[in-house]
Design an enzyme around this catalytic site. Structure first.
Site, PDB file in Angstrom:
ATOM      1  N   CYS A   1       5.615  -5.475  -3.470  1.00  0.00           N
ATOM      2  CA  CYS A   1       6.476  -5.399  -2.287  1.00  0.00           C
ATOM      3  C   CYS A   1       6.284  -4.004  -1.709  1.00  0.00           C
ATOM      4  O   CYS A   1       6.167  -3.025  -2.460  1.00  0.00           O
ATOM      5  CB  CYS A   1       7.933  -5.627  -2.687  1.00  0.00           C
ATOM      6  N   THR A   2       6.255  -3.935  -0.390  1.00  0.00           N
ATOM      7  CA  THR A   2       5.949  -2.668   0.288  1.00  0.00           C
ATOM      8  C   THR A   2       6.838  -1.497  -0.159  1.00  0.00           C
ATOM      9  O   THR A   2       6.398  -0.357  -0.173  1.00  0.00           O
ATOM     10  CB  THR A   2       6.151  -2.837   1.808  1.00  0.00           C
ATOM     11  N   HIS A   3       8.107  -1.806  -0.491  1.00  0.00           N
ATOM     12  CA  HIS A   3       9.061  -0.728  -0.781  1.00  0.00           C
ATOM     13  C   HIS A   3       8.962  -0.182  -2.209  1.00  0.00           C
ATOM     14  O   HIS A   3       9.447   0.909  -2.481  1.00  0.00           O
ATOM     15  CB  HIS A   3      10.487  -1.226  -0.581  1.00  0.00           C
TER      16      HIS A   3
ATOM     17  N   GLU B   1      15.099   2.203   1.011  1.00  0.00           N
ATOM     18  CA  GLU B   1      15.373   2.665   2.381  1.00  0.00           C
ATOM     19  C   GLU B   1      16.480   3.719   2.410  1.00  0.00           C
ATOM     20  O   GLU B   1      16.504   4.590   3.270  1.00  0.00           O
ATOM     21  CB  GLU B   1      15.693   1.471   3.295  1.00  0.00           C
TER      22      GLU B   1
ATOM     23  N   TYR C   1      11.831 -10.410   5.568  1.00  0.00           N
ATOM     24  CA  TYR C   1      11.083 -11.664   5.480  1.00  0.00           C
ATOM     25  C   TYR C   1      11.244 -12.296   4.083  1.00  0.00           C
ATOM     26  O   TYR C   1      11.045 -13.494   3.920  1.00  0.00           O
ATOM     27  CB  TYR C   1       9.585 -11.415   5.698  1.00  0.00           C
ATOM     28  N   GLY C   2      11.563 -11.439   3.112  1.00  0.00           N
ATOM     29  CA  GLY C   2      11.502 -11.872   1.706  1.00  0.00           C
ATOM     30  C   GLY C   2      12.500 -12.931   1.302  1.00  0.00           C
ATOM     31  O   GLY C   2      12.398 -13.508   0.214  1.00  0.00           O
TER      32      GLY C   2
ATOM     33  N   ASP D   1       4.017  -5.112   9.335  1.00  0.00           N
ATOM     34  CA  ASP D   1       4.949  -5.337   8.231  1.00  0.00           C
ATOM     35  C   ASP D   1       6.240  -5.884   8.826  1.00  0.00           C
ATOM     36  O   ASP D   1       6.467  -5.797  10.034  1.00  0.00           O
ATOM     37  CB  ASP D   1       5.228  -4.018   7.491  1.00  0.00           C
ATOM     38  N   SER D   2       7.100  -6.413   7.949  1.00  0.00           N
ATOM     39  CA  SER D   2       8.402  -6.882   8.415  1.00  0.00           C
ATOM     40  C   SER D   2       9.268  -5.721   8.901  1.00  0.00           C
ATOM     41  O   SER D   2      10.256  -5.951   9.584  1.00  0.00           O
ATOM     42  CB  SER D   2       9.109  -7.616   7.273  1.00  0.00           C
TER      43      SER D   2
ATOM     44  N   CYS E   1       2.721  -6.481   4.756  1.00  0.00           N
ATOM     45  CA  CYS E   1       3.887  -7.145   4.166  1.00  0.00           C
ATOM     46  C   CYS E   1       3.419  -8.139   3.095  1.00  0.00           C
ATOM     47  O   CYS E   1       2.656  -9.059   3.396  1.00  0.00           O
ATOM     48  CB  CYS E   1       4.648  -7.875   5.273  1.00  0.00           C
ATOM     49  N   ASN E   2       3.885  -7.941   1.870  1.00  0.00           N
ATOM     50  CA  ASN E   2       3.493  -8.850   0.780  1.00  0.00           C
ATOM     51  C   ASN E   2       3.955 -10.277   1.060  1.00  0.00           C
ATOM     52  O   ASN E   2       3.233 -11.234   0.806  1.00  0.00           O
ATOM     53  CB  ASN E   2       4.102  -8.388  -0.542  1.00  0.00           C
ATOM     54  N   THR E   3       5.162 -10.408   1.600  1.00  0.00           N
ATOM     55  CA  THR E   3       5.700 -11.749   1.857  1.00  0.00           C
ATOM     56  C   THR E   3       4.846 -12.467   2.903  1.00  0.00           C
ATOM     57  O   THR E   3       4.464 -13.636   2.719  1.00  0.00           O
ATOM     58  CB  THR E   3       7.170 -11.649   2.326  1.00  0.00           C
TER      59      THR E   3
HETATM   60  N1  DGL Z   1       7.784  -6.019   3.498  1.00  0.00           N
HETATM   61  C1  DGL Z   1       8.362  -6.978   2.565  1.00  0.00           C
HETATM   62  C2  DGL Z   1       7.338  -7.300   1.474  1.00  0.00           C
HETATM   63  O1  DGL Z   1       6.459  -6.511   1.167  1.00  0.00           O
HETATM   64  C3  DGL Z   1       9.650  -6.463   1.954  1.00  0.00           C
HETATM   65  C4  DGL Z   1      10.818  -6.443   2.908  1.00  0.00           C
HETATM   66  C5  DGL Z   1      11.185  -7.833   3.433  1.00  0.00           C
HETATM   67  O2  DGL Z   1      11.757  -8.638   2.672  1.00  0.00           O
HETATM   68  O3  DGL Z   1      10.868  -8.095   4.578  1.00  0.00           O
HETATM   69  O4  DGL Z   1       7.389  -8.359   0.912  1.00  0.00           O
END
Ligand code: DGL
Length: 294
Positions: free
Chosen positions: A192-194, A160, A47-48, A15-16, A78-80
């Site tokens: 998104c992971t969060h 977070e 990453y987003g 993940d990012s 990571c979704n992105t």
């Molecule tokens: N992990 C990223 C996602 O799921 C979210 C945090 C980021 O922007 O890196 O897209």
């Protein structure tokens, strides 16, 4: 290597940063007999908000690092990175790669397929929304589904900070999710992971009758099926011999920066601190190429 030995290898996850721990948790709960190696690219998060070529480069370096650690499959939590870099990762590493977009999209279609006009909303980072990856995957599974997408960037720092039930979070959620409410979906993908950390506040803002889909949980289901189909499930019965808990010594965590902060946020997200946590460098390194030369 014999297939029995490959099946004994851990599952790689990247993940990012720390958010992918929600995907790790879903995998760990569904597959207690597996070991995991997690890489959080905490030096380069988020990453987003980054461009396609940058996310691709980061994702390839992360994948290459994990492949060099001897993993049997790779989960891009990571979704992105899943939205932007999956084809490049698949072309580079010679193992199965599962992203979170396809499973989340397919779950949304399954949940809405009996509706006369299926409506699916997706919330995600700016880069994931602009890539249209969720909309494309949903339409690949259902040509009649209507899709509405919206970016909710402030949800990442709020999760977070563990501001899961603060008035500020509730008012930001109301504002971000107004478009989703107006669209009146049957299902909303937490893309998104969060976002699963803010599940309750999101549910309140969109209404109790909207089904929330956690892409991480949908991914864990597909990973379980893949392990069965390819005979890759770990043959060692570790979960029968000992109680598994999140972040125990069978799982290995790597970060590219700020390991202390990662441990603190991991405790907030999972209620556990990684037993094995190491800071490493992946920037500009192609671990696979280096290994091949030596
Ligand atoms: N992990 C990223 C996602 O799921 C979210 C945090 C980021 O922007 O890196 O897209």
């Amino acid at each position: 290597m014999r297939s029995q030995d490959i099946a004994k290898q851990p599952i790689g996850i990247f993940d990012s940063g720390v958010g992918g721990l929600t995907v790790y948790r879903a995998l760990h709960e569904r597959l207690p007999n597996e070991r995991f190696v997690y890489l959080g690219d905490t030096a380069r998060v988020p990453y987003g908000t980054k461009s396609l070529s940058t996310v691709e480069r980061y994702a390839l370096e992360n994948s290459s690092f994990l492949a060099s650690r001897g993993i049997k499959i790779l989960v891009v939590a990571c979704n992105t990175a899943s939205a932007l870099a999956l084809p490049k990762i698949r072309a580079k590493i010679g193992i199965d790669v599962i992203g979170v977009i396809g499973p989340g999209a397919r779950k949304a279609v399954t949940l809405t397929e009996n509706e006369e006009s299926p409506r699916v909303a997706v919330i995600a980072t700016e880069a994931t929304v602009s890539s249209n990856a969720y909309a494309d995957s949903i339409h690949a599974a259902s040509s009649t589904a209507e899709v509405f997408q919206s970016a909710c960037p402030l949800f990442v720092p709020l999760a977070e900070e563990n501001w899961v039930d603060e008035p500020e979070t509730r008012s930001i959620a109301e504002r971000y999710l107004k478009g989703v409410r107006d669209f009146d979906p049957q299902a909303l993908v937490l893309g998104c992971t969060h976002y699963p950390i803010l599940r309750d506040v999101i549910q309140k803002a969109v209404g109790a009758d909207v089904a929330l889909i956690d892409s991480g949980e949908a991914t864990a289901e597909e990973v379980e099926n893949l392990l069965k189909d390819k005979a890759l499930a770990n043959p060692d019965q570790i979960s029968y011999n000992r109680e598994r808990s999140l972040c125990d010594d069978l799982d290995h965590f790597y970060v590219t920066d700020a390991a202390d902060r990662f441990a603190r946020v991991a405790e907030r997200f999972l209620g556990a601190v990684p037993t094995k946590l190491e800071a490493i460098e992946v920037y500009g390194k192609d671990e696979l190429a280096t290994r091949r030369k030596s």
